[in-house]
Design a protein around this motif. Structure first.
Motif, PDB file in Angstrom:
ATOM      1  N   LEU A 159     -15.558 -22.101 -64.951  1.00 31.02           N
ATOM      2  CA  LEU A 159     -15.149 -22.058 -63.380  1.00 31.02           C
ATOM      3  C   LEU A 159     -13.791 -21.158 -63.297  1.00 31.02           C
TER       4      LEU A 159
ATOM      5  N   SER B  85     -17.633 -30.022 -73.692  1.00 31.86           N
ATOM      6  CA  SER B  85     -18.333 -29.674 -72.615  1.00 31.86           C
ATOM      7  C   SER B  85     -17.554 -29.553 -71.305  1.00 31.86           C
ATOM      8  N   ALA B  86     -16.585 -30.338 -71.057  1.00 28.49           N
ATOM      9  CA  ALA B  86     -15.725 -30.270 -69.745  1.00 28.49           C
ATOM     10  C   ALA B  86     -14.926 -28.984 -70.050  1.00 28.49           C
TER      11      ALA B  86
ATOM     12  N   ILE C 197     -16.865 -25.720 -69.395  1.00 25.72           N
ATOM     13  CA  ILE C 197     -17.332 -25.818 -67.844  1.00 25.72           C
ATOM     14  C   ILE C 197     -15.877 -25.276 -67.185  1.00 25.72           C
TER      15      ILE C 197
END
Length: 146
Positions: A117, A109-110, A113
């Protein structure tokens, strides 16, 4: 903001050392002119200033290990049952895979993300870098470093 404060402290310290020595130990005028004309030639400077990202990333990664506890209980319960019920050989193989998948979730998930970004905010990152360099250049001019 912390990196800007670090850059300002380095700029002021080098300017102070140059003033104390009477000769430029590191000529900030040449350095900033080079940064504005060919920023990619000064990779060593970026590595020095932003090296504090490494321990920050390690701490962030360690905190992601604890983020697996944010998974709902109904998703964690089957993996826990596999760990406690070892009467079948397939459960002994499936248990580490289930726990590993549970722990990989926050990291994936990180990563997703951060990728989003980076993809969406590449222009904003370039603008932030330009602001950073211009602010430090203005500080060097203001304190009379060159």
């Amino acid at each position: 903001m912390l990196f800007l404060a670090l850059g300002a402290a380095l700029t002021a310290t080098i300017a102070g050392l140059n003033g104390l020595a009477g000769v430029p130990i590191l000529d900030l005028g040449v350095l900033f002119a080079g940064l504005h004309s060919d920023p990619h030639a000064y990779w060593w400077l970026y590595a020095m200033v932003f090296s504090t990202i490494v321990p920050t990333a390690v701490h962030g990664g360690l905190s992601l290990l604890g983020a697996q506890a944010l998974a709902p209980l109904w998703a964690r319960r089957p993996a826990a049952r596999l760990l406690t019920d070892g009467d079948r050989a397939w459960k002994a193989v499936a248990a580490p895979l289930a726990v590993g998948a549970m722990w990989a979730g926050p990291f994936l998930s990180a990563a997703l993300i951060l990728w989003g970004l980076w993809t969406i905010g590449a222009d904003a990152l370039a603008a932030a870098g330009g602001f950073y360099l211009q602010t430090l250049t203005d500080l060097a001019v203001w304190i009379g470093a060159f």
